[in-house]
Write a protein that holds these residues in place. Structure first.
Motif, short mmCIF file in Angstrom:
data_model
loop_
_atom_site.label_atom_id
_atom_site.label_comp_id
_atom_site.label_asym_id
_atom_site.label_seq_id
_atom_site.Cartn_x
_atom_site.Cartn_y
_atom_site.Cartn_z
N ARG A 20 -106.07 16.94 -60.50
CA ARG A 20 -107.42 17.08 -60.05
C ARG A 20 -108.44 15.96 -60.67
NH1 ARG A 20 -104.11 20.94 -57.68
NH2 ARG A 20 -105.27 22.33 -57.08
N GLY A 21 -108.22 15.61 -61.84
CA GLY A 21 -108.97 14.52 -62.40
C GLY A 21 -109.06 13.37 -61.82
N ARG A 22 -108.33 13.21 -60.66
CA ARG A 22 -108.13 11.68 -59.98
C ARG A 22 -109.43 11.77 -59.14
NH1 ARG A 22 -103.06 11.23 -56.69
NH2 ARG A 22 -102.19 11.21 -58.88
N PHE A 23 -109.74 12.63 -58.65
CA PHE A 23 -110.98 12.76 -57.62
C PHE A 23 -112.27 13.68 -58.27
CE2 PHE A 23 -106.97 12.35 -54.95
CZ PHE A 23 -107.21 10.95 -54.64
N PRO A 24 -112.99 13.00 -58.73
CA PRO A 24 -114.05 13.78 -59.24
C PRO A 24 -115.06 14.39 -58.25
CG PRO A 24 -114.26 11.58 -59.90
CD PRO A 24 -113.11 11.66 -59.29
N THR A 25 -115.27 13.65 -57.32
CA THR A 25 -116.00 13.95 -56.34
C THR A 25 -115.51 14.00 -54.76
OG1 THR A 25 -116.80 11.84 -55.92
CG2 THR A 25 -118.25 13.17 -57.44
N PRO A 26 -116.03 14.70 -53.73
CA PRO A 26 -115.29 14.46 -52.43
C PRO A 26 -115.37 12.98 -52.12
CG PRO A 26 -116.86 16.56 -52.53
CD PRO A 26 -117.01 15.72 -53.98
N ALA A 27 -116.28 12.47 -52.33
CA ALA A 27 -116.49 10.97 -51.86
C ALA A 27 -115.34 10.12 -52.52
CB ALA A 27 -117.97 10.33 -52.30
N SER A 28 -115.22 10.34 -53.64
CA SER A 28 -114.03 9.57 -54.22
C SER A 28 -112.85 9.89 -53.45
CB SER A 28 -113.73 9.81 -55.57
OG SER A 28 -113.58 11.10 -55.83
N LEU A 29 -112.50 11.04 -52.96
CA LEU A 29 -111.29 11.35 -52.18
C LEU A 29 -111.33 10.89 -50.85
CD1 LEU A 29 -108.69 12.48 -51.54
CD2 LEU A 29 -109.90 14.72 -51.04
N ALA A 30 -112.60 10.70 -50.13
CA ALA A 30 -112.87 10.14 -48.76
C ALA A 30 -112.81 8.76 -48.85
CB ALA A 30 -114.26 10.58 -48.16
N CYS A 31 -113.23 8.07 -49.89
CA CYS A 31 -113.26 6.57 -49.97
C CYS A 31 -111.70 5.96 -50.08
CB CYS A 31 -113.95 6.02 -51.17
SG CYS A 31 -115.83 6.21 -50.91
N LEU A 32 -110.83 6.52 -50.86
CA LEU A 32 -109.58 6.38 -50.99
C LEU A 32 -108.75 6.55 -49.51
CD1 LEU A 32 -107.34 5.13 -52.89
CD2 LEU A 32 -106.68 7.54 -53.45
N ALA A 33 -109.19 7.74 -49.23
CA ALA A 33 -108.44 8.04 -47.81
C ALA A 33 -109.03 7.16 -46.65
CB ALA A 33 -108.74 9.55 -47.39
N GLY A 34 -109.91 6.26 -46.81
CA GLY A 34 -110.33 5.46 -45.61
C GLY A 34 -111.10 6.07 -44.62
N VAL A 35 -111.75 7.05 -44.69
CA VAL A 35 -112.61 7.85 -43.64
C VAL A 35 -114.09 7.66 -44.01
CG1 VAL A 35 -110.52 9.46 -43.08
CG2 VAL A 35 -112.32 10.02 -45.07
N ALA A 36 -114.24 7.18 -45.09
CA ALA A 36 -115.81 6.80 -45.29
C ALA A 36 -116.17 5.46 -45.24
CB ALA A 36 -116.29 7.14 -47.08
N PRO A 37 -116.88 4.91 -44.27
CA PRO A 37 -117.32 3.73 -43.98
C PRO A 37 -117.64 2.78 -45.12
CG PRO A 37 -119.09 4.87 -43.28
CD PRO A 37 -117.94 5.88 -43.74
N SER A 38 -117.47 1.28 -45.15
CA SER A 38 -117.69 0.35 -46.09
C SER A 38 -118.93 -0.03 -45.48
CB SER A 38 -116.62 -0.79 -46.39
OG SER A 38 -117.18 -1.56 -47.19
N THR A 39 -120.21 -0.08 -46.50
CA THR A 39 -121.49 -0.56 -46.13
C THR A 39 -121.62 -1.92 -46.98
OG1 THR A 39 -122.28 1.73 -45.81
CG2 THR A 39 -124.12 -0.10 -45.85
N ARG A 40 -122.28 -2.88 -46.02
CA ARG A 40 -122.60 -4.12 -46.81
C ARG A 40 -124.02 -4.28 -46.30
NH1 ARG A 40 -117.66 -4.58 -44.69
NH2 ARG A 40 -115.81 -5.22 -45.90
N GLU A 41 -124.78 -4.93 -47.50
CA GLU A 41 -126.39 -4.77 -47.07
C GLU A 41 -126.76 -6.10 -47.80
OE1 GLU A 41 -130.20 -2.04 -47.11
OE2 GLU A 41 -128.25 -1.12 -47.63
#
Length: 414
Positions: free
Chosen positions: A299-320
């Motif tokens: 459980r400690g590997r993913f402290p937030t849902p966003a950390s899990l989503a980023c590793l799974a590649g379902v959250a986009p990458s934003t460049r600004e």
């Protein structure tokens, strides 16, 4: 109280390990980044023992490495050493810190890993391993996935071969690698053998192999007559040898997939997180096991849902930069995890109205199917993470967004 009493305890030295095919390079740096010792070790018990002795001698308390598994990682964790995993893509970028050429060298990469742990430790996440139960389940699921890929490849090769060798059998049954199709091709490998068939003879053969398909024998016989003729005579016998080779390969692969399915089912039944993942819609057994195995149980590997989503590649990458803002596909991800999550999300829309609604909205906004599935997977991971961290199975009655949607549908219907 003196200043020395209130100061934070000094950190130990850092090390980096870069492994190649036959050996691995080790570099130890002190608190100022100066190399203390460098050496190359072999993948042997003696080599691992020398590695641990080296770290103890230099009082190393943290090691940077490029991959999270293997005997080296096991030895480091067994020695109570903190391990930080720095992916190869990051190491490639970090080389620019030490020179503009960006040359690849194992000994140099070991120094980069060690110095990165020294300078950026606060930004790194220590490696936390899953339990042996989860690790074993992950290996079973990945082995099954590989064998399924082999089966599909061989089936495609067989189909392409039969297109010229025996066209009548390509579309005779639904799947070229199904049991009935393989039995038929084993018995009737040439056009001469097919010419011997009549509706009555075909019906008798189908009965002898307990065929329970919907197609009537007369319909199947008509398909063989309507298709182009295949090779006959000696040439037909030569091509039949190729057919038998592909069939033998499939005969070896398919039972092993069935065996792995049984092992996966048994391992999943014994896993403490089983109910969390089998409660998800359209998860089944293999899909639930794969989703559980790729997410893990640490459980400690993913402290937030966003950390899990980023590793799974379902959250986009934003460049600004300035007035320019680009939202792009995320490439640096755990591809096995992304495949497992998207496979589940893509099928969940057929059983869950909330998932179907999210997918439909994404398609209506102009997104293609893979993008819409990733959007749905991102939403599902918020729910899965909550269930996973609270050890609670998914309950549709407590899913507020789903219930709100169902209430709206009932009101519209009324």
């Amino acid at each position: 109280m003196s200043v020395t009493d209130t100061a934070a305890p000094a950190r130990g030295n850092s090390a980096g390990v870069d492994w190649a095919k036959d050996d691995y390079a080790v570099c130890v740096v002190d608190a100022d980044g100066e190399p203390l010792e460098r050496l190359t070790l072999k993948y042997t018990k003696t080599g691992l023992r020398r590695l641990i002795d080296l770290l103890d001698r230099h009082r190393v308390d943290a090691v940077g490495i490029e991959r999270p598994d293997g005997p080296i990682v096991d030895a480091l964790l067994a020695a109570d050493t903190t391990v930080y995993v720095i992916p190869p893509s990051q190491v490639k970028a970090l080389r620019r810190r030490y020179g503009s050429a960006g040359n690849k060298d194992d000994r140099f990469d070991a120094h980069v890993l060690a110095d990165t742990v020294r300078t950026d430790r606060r930004r790194l996440t220590p490696l936390v391993l899953d339990s042996e139960t989860t690790t074993g389940l992950r290996k079973l699921c990945r082995a099954r996935k590989d064998l399924v890929a082999h089966r599909i490849a061989v089936a495609n090769q067989l189909r392409a071969h039969l297109t010229t060798a025996l066209p009548a059998t390509v579309q005779l049954f639904n799947e070229i690698d199904s049991s009935i199709s393989r039995q038929f091709l084993t018995r009737f490998t040439t056009q001469d053998a097919l010419d011997w068939l009549s509706p009555k003879r075909l019906a008798a053969w189908l009965k002898s192999v307990s065929y329970c398909g919907r197609a009537h024998p007369a319909v199947l016989h008509a398909r063989t007559n309507a298709a182009p003729r295949g090779a006959t005579g000696d040439h037909g016998q030569t091509l039949a040898g190729i057919t038998r080779a592909y069939l033998a390969t499939l005969a070896a692969i398919v039972p092993q997939i069935d065996t792995l399915n049984q092992q996966i089912t048994a391992a999943l039944d014994l896993h403490p997180d089983r109910d969390i993942f089998t409660s998800l819609p359209r998860s089944g057994t293999v899909r639930a096991a794969r989703l559980l195995a790729e997410i893990g149980d640490a459980r400690g590997r993913f402290p937030t849902p966003a950390s899990l989503a980023c590793l799974a590649g379902v959250a986009p990458s934003t460049r600004e930069s300035g007035k320019v803002r680009i939202v792009a596909f995320r490439w640096a991800v755990d591809k096995q995890l992304r495949d497992a999550v998207c496979d589940f999300a893509g099928d969940s829309r057929h059983a869950n109205p909330w998932a179907a609604n999210l997918y439909t909205q994404a398609r209506a906004r102009g997104h293609d199917h893979p993008h819409a599935v990733r959007i749905l997977a991102r939403a599902w991971l918020d729910i899965i993470w909550k269930c996973w961290t609270t050890n609670t199975p998914y309950d549709p009655d407590r899913h507020r967004a789903l219930q709100h949607l169902l209430t709206q549908d009932h009101q519209v219907a009324a």
